[in-house]
Scaffold this motif. Structure first.
Motif, PDB file in Angstrom:
ATOM      1  N   SER A  15       0.741  -0.932  -0.233  1.00 50.70           N
ATOM      2  CA  SER A  15       0.009  -0.201  -0.025  1.00 50.70           C
ATOM      3  C   SER A  15       0.810   1.131   0.096  1.00 50.70           C
ATOM      4  O   SER A  15       1.887   1.563   0.184  1.00 50.70           O
ATOM      5  CB  SER A  15      -1.073   0.692   1.432  1.00 50.70           C
ATOM      6  N   PRO A  16      -0.202   2.150  -0.448  1.00 50.78           N
ATOM      7  CA  PRO A  16       0.651   3.755  -0.345  1.00 50.78           C
ATOM      8  C   PRO A  16       1.354   4.131   1.084  1.00 50.78           C
ATOM      9  O   PRO A  16       2.492   4.442   1.493  1.00 50.78           O
ATOM     10  CB  PRO A  16       0.077   4.838  -0.514  1.00 50.78           C
ATOM     11  N   PHE A  24      -1.009  -0.723   7.749  1.00 46.54           N
ATOM     12  CA  PHE A  24      -2.191   0.081   6.911  1.00 46.54           C
ATOM     13  C   PHE A  24      -2.992   0.099   7.201  1.00 46.54           C
ATOM     14  O   PHE A  24      -4.052   1.496   7.527  1.00 46.54           O
ATOM     15  CB  PHE A  24      -1.526  -0.999   5.833  1.00 46.54           C
ATOM     16  N   PHE A  25      -3.756  -0.696   7.955  1.00 36.69           N
ATOM     17  CA  PHE A  25      -4.590  -0.627   9.005  1.00 36.69           C
ATOM     18  C   PHE A  25      -4.433   0.413   9.999  1.00 36.69           C
ATOM     19  O   PHE A  25      -6.137   1.731  10.192  1.00 36.69           O
ATOM     20  CB  PHE A  25      -5.602  -2.058   9.670  1.00 36.69           C
ATOM     21  N   SER A  49      -1.802  16.780 -14.843  1.00 38.33           N
ATOM     22  CA  SER A  49      -2.051  16.558 -13.085  1.00 38.33           C
ATOM     23  C   SER A  49      -2.843  16.351 -12.457  1.00 38.33           C
ATOM     24  O   SER A  49      -4.523  16.776 -12.551  1.00 38.33           O
ATOM     25  CB  SER A  49      -1.371  18.274 -12.863  1.00 38.33           C
ATOM     26  N   HIS A  50      -3.327  15.413 -11.887  1.00 39.93           N
ATOM     27  CA  HIS A  50      -4.220  15.022 -10.701  1.00 39.93           C
ATOM     28  C   HIS A  50      -3.815  14.722  -9.176  1.00 39.93           C
ATOM     29  O   HIS A  50      -2.065  13.817  -9.153  1.00 39.93           O
ATOM     30  CB  HIS A  50      -5.375  13.757 -11.645  1.00 39.93           C
ATOM     31  N   PRO A  51      -4.543  14.246  -8.579  1.00 40.05           N
ATOM     32  CA  PRO A  51      -4.650  13.917  -7.006  1.00 40.05           C
ATOM     33  C   PRO A  51      -4.087  12.048  -7.382  1.00 40.05           C
ATOM     34  O   PRO A  51      -4.995  11.149  -8.571  1.00 40.05           O
ATOM     35  CB  PRO A  51      -5.914  13.472  -6.347  1.00 40.05           C
ATOM     36  N   PHE A  52      -3.529  11.142  -7.002  1.00 37.89           N
ATOM     37  CA  PHE A  52      -2.686   9.879  -7.173  1.00 37.89           C
ATOM     38  C   PHE A  52      -2.661   9.056  -6.125  1.00 37.89           C
ATOM     39  O   PHE A  52      -2.070   9.901  -5.152  1.00 37.89           O
ATOM     40  CB  PHE A  52      -2.229   9.855  -8.086  1.00 37.89           C
ATOM     41  N   VAL A  53      -2.821   8.555  -6.109  1.00 39.11           N
ATOM     42  CA  VAL A  53      -2.071   7.352  -4.593  1.00 39.11           C
ATOM     43  C   VAL A  53      -0.959   6.561  -5.081  1.00 39.11           C
ATOM     44  O   VAL A  53      -1.716   5.417  -5.931  1.00 39.11           O
ATOM     45  CB  VAL A  53      -3.450   7.027  -3.870  1.00 39.11           C
ATOM     46  N   GLY A  54      -0.038   6.352  -4.903  1.00 34.86           N
ATOM     47  CA  GLY A  54       1.163   5.965  -5.013  1.00 34.86           C
ATOM     48  C   GLY A  54       1.842   4.734  -3.969  1.00 34.86           C
ATOM     49  O   GLY A  54       2.259   5.461  -3.393  1.00 34.86           O
ATOM     50  N   CYS A  55       2.334   3.842  -3.957  1.00 29.92           N
ATOM     51  CA  CYS A  55       3.817   3.164  -3.831  1.00 29.92           C
ATOM     52  C   CYS A  55       4.722   3.607  -4.106  1.00 29.92           C
ATOM     53  O   CYS A  55       5.364   2.879  -3.715  1.00 29.92           O
ATOM     54  CB  CYS A  55       3.042   1.403  -3.713  1.00 29.92           C
ATOM     55  N   GLU A 241      -1.871   2.791  -6.663  1.00 33.51           N
ATOM     56  CA  GLU A 241      -2.142   1.619  -7.150  1.00 33.51           C
ATOM     57  C   GLU A 241      -1.541   0.833  -6.379  1.00 33.51           C
ATOM     58  O   GLU A 241      -1.252   1.565  -4.685  1.00 33.51           O
ATOM     59  CB  GLU A 241      -0.976   1.805  -7.947  1.00 33.51           C
ATOM     60  N   GLY A 242      -1.585  -0.374  -6.066  1.00 30.99           N
ATOM     61  CA  GLY A 242      -1.487  -1.392  -5.001  1.00 30.99           C
ATOM     62  C   GLY A 242      -2.054  -2.760  -4.782  1.00 30.99           C
ATOM     63  O   GLY A 242      -2.019  -3.309  -6.278  1.00 30.99           O
TER      64      GLY A 242
END
Length: 421
Positions: A15-16, A24-25, A49-55, A241-242
């Protein structure tokens, strides 16, 4: 033949937030958003250009070893690493022992992904048509195939049974988990590795979702609160991603070897809206919810938590709440519901797996994570359930549901029970 109870003996998450499933939890319980601002150029003239969730902290070579990591696209690296985590926690050997050799030929892996190895094919296209190269990497096919994750998991762990993948948009990994559950419950398999992984960071994928006008806007300052499921001012989803994995095991087998049981999967319901490619339909979701409850032998009043699909889209959130209100009736007003995508983003084919893990951990820890950024902002069209706001809610939980409602009208709901005291 009496159905087998199905234990969850291993949990893995990439996870990120980094760390393992417990880390994570804990971050989710604290309401901590992993959403950040992303700028993608990839040598193309129009940056995105955007909000994003990366690891960003994930090191595939450290997790898998360099030779194995080089054989995989990123979606497979995330998935196999999560599976290795889950397998290690389950306390099972990486290859068959003398006593389990024949039995292990029925152990298997079912995986979920929506995009799979799309980035490998996109990279090949750029090499051919933009950079003018005459050939693509000879690894393009094996890196780009959607069944790469389950293939590598089965090879590395010596699983001789079923090895397959499911692709059903955002419901991919919930369906994978449900089908793996059915294999163990029926006695066809004793142990199954299952879950999902996806990477939504490629330029073409982000451009495609942007063109649908369903992605939340946001800059570096506002990105962490960009995803606001059920909020009156919600503005769309945030991609990420994850990977997440579960080891499912026949209960008696797990008990006999002294395994720690983290929870029990007890039901699985699916349906198709048969209505519209991208517009959700309440009755389709109602059918999946009722099918999961019936499969689990649960009455609605026994469910203490629902991890909602909750993507923060204007149309999707009210439909999901309406479906929950129909299924739970007068009890819906006291039904705790949260949409954790507000913090970890929408992982497409991996969403169902990571939210199944969250649901299992909520039961194990007797704590519910919140829907972040929602306090004081609930859309009147999304009222009718007990939205969990601002930080963890510590409550006694015996059973919970995890919802996945996908483009194409594919719906999947998983039902879980808490581990034994």
């Amino acid at each position: 033949m009496r159905p087998h109870r199905v234990a969850i003996t291993g949990i893995g998450v990439i996870s990120p937030y980094g760390g393992d499933a417990r880390d994570f939890f804990e971050r989710l319980l604290a309401g901590e958003s992993a959403v950040r601002h992303l700028r993608v150029t990839q040598d193309l003239p129009r940056p995105l250009s955007h909000p994003f969730v990366g690891c960003a902290g994930f090191d595939p070579e450290a997790a898998l070893g360099k030779p194995l990591a080089l054989m995989m696209e990123r979606f497979a690296q995330l998935g196999v690493a999560a599976a290795f985590q889950a397998w290690a926690q389950a306390g099972l050997p990486r290859q068959a022992t003398d006593t389990e050799g024949a039995e292990r030929e029925a152990w298997g892996c079912i995986w979920g992904t929506a995009l799979g190895g799309l980035e490998a094919h996109e990279r090949g296209g750029r090499d051919l048509w933009i950079r003018g190269r005459e050939r693509v990497s000879p690894l393009s096919v094996v890196q780009g195939m959607n069944n790469a994750v389950n293939a590598h998991i089965s090879i590395q762990l010596g699983l001789g049974g079923v090895s397959t993948s499911h692709t059903a948009a955002c419901a991919s990994s919930s369906i994978a988990i449900g089908e793996a559950f059915r294999r163990v419950r029926s006695g066809e398999a004793t142990v199954m590795v299952t879950g999902g992984s996806d990477v939504c960071q490629s330029y073409s994928v982000l451009r495609a979702w942007d063109a649908m006008r369903v992605m939340a806007p946001g800059d570096a300052d506002t990105a962490p609160a960009a995803c606001r499921p059920f909020a009156a001012d919600r503005a769309g989803l945030v991609l990420g991603e994850g990977g997440a994995a579960l080891v499912l095991e026949a209960w008696d087998h797990a008990v006999a070897r002294g395994a720690t049981i983290h929870g029990e999967i007890v039901g699985y319901g699916t349906s198709c809206d048969h209505s519209h490619l991208v517009r959700p339909h309440r009755q389709g979701q109602v059918r999946a919810l009722r099918a999961a409850l019936a499969d689990a032998g649960l009455a609605p009043a026994e469910v203490g938590y629902v991890n909602a699909h909750g993507t923060a889209t204007p149309e999707g959130d009210p439909v999901e709440v309406a479906a929950l209100c129909e299924v739970f009736g007068d009890g819906a007003a006291e039904l705790p519901v949260s949409a954790t995508k507000s913090m970890h983003g929408h992982l497409l084919g991996a969403a169902g797996a990571i939210e199944a893990v969250i649901t299992v951990l909520a039961l194990r820890e007797q704590a519910i994570p919140p829907t972040a950024h929602l306090a004081g902002r609930i859309d009147p069209a999304c009222e009718g359930v007990d939205h969990v706001l601002q930080g963890r809610r510590q409550v006694p939980l015996r059973a919970a549901l995890s919802n996945s409602f996908a483009f194409g009208g594919s719906n999947a709901v998983l039902a879980f029970r808490a581990p034994p005291l």
